[in-house]
Design a protein around this motif. Structure first.
Motif, PDB file in Angstrom:
ATOM      1  N   ASP A  61       0.912  -1.113  -0.073  1.00 40.51           N
ATOM      2  CA  ASP A  61      -0.093   0.210   0.006  1.00 40.51           C
ATOM      3  C   ASP A  61       0.751   1.047   0.090  1.00 40.51           C
ATOM      4  O   ASP A  61       2.049   1.361   0.523  1.00 40.51           O
ATOM      5  N   MET A  62       0.468   2.217  -0.730  1.00 39.84           N
ATOM      6  CA  MET A  62       1.212   3.309  -0.795  1.00 39.84           C
ATOM      7  C   MET A  62       0.490   4.594  -0.426  1.00 39.84           C
ATOM      8  O   MET A  62      -0.880   4.467  -0.523  1.00 39.84           O
ATOM      9  N   LEU A  63       1.080   5.560   0.129  1.00 37.30           N
ATOM     10  CA  LEU A  63       0.367   6.826   0.561  1.00 37.30           C
ATOM     11  C   LEU A  63       0.794   7.963  -0.104  1.00 37.30           C
ATOM     12  O   LEU A  63       2.099   8.178  -0.167  1.00 37.30           O
ATOM     13  N   ILE A  64      -0.115   8.797  -0.906  1.00 33.96           N
ATOM     14  CA  ILE A  64       0.275   9.762  -1.756  1.00 33.96           C
ATOM     15  C   ILE A  64      -0.093  11.216  -0.878  1.00 33.96           C
ATOM     16  O   ILE A  64      -1.205  11.308  -0.648  1.00 33.96           O
ATOM     17  N   VAL A  65       1.017  12.007  -0.684  1.00 40.41           N
ATOM     18  CA  VAL A  65       0.750  13.190   0.055  1.00 40.41           C
ATOM     19  C   VAL A  65       0.967  14.303  -0.783  1.00 40.41           C
ATOM     20  O   VAL A  65       1.986  14.455  -1.532  1.00 40.41           O
TER      21      VAL A  65
END
Length: 50
Positions: free
Chosen positions: A41-45
């Motif tokens: 899973d990746m988090l894009i900020v």
């Protein structure tokens, strides 16, 4: 590359130019962006426009 666990231990380490060339060769999308496949899973900020 962040996903290369032993990158800091490589001797010699790849140059910035070599890493840039690798990314351009393997991850450039037709629209000019980049995409790196992964199974986590990746988090894009994103920064709010000012």
């Amino acid at each position: 590359m962040v996903n290369v666990a032993d990158l800091a231990a490589l001797d010699p380490r790849p140059t910035r130019a070599a890493l840039t060339a690798y990314v351009r060769q393997h991850f450039t999308r037709p629209d000019g962006g980049y995409a790196i496949g992964h199974t986590q899973d990746m988090l894009i900020v994103r920064r709010s426009p000012s």
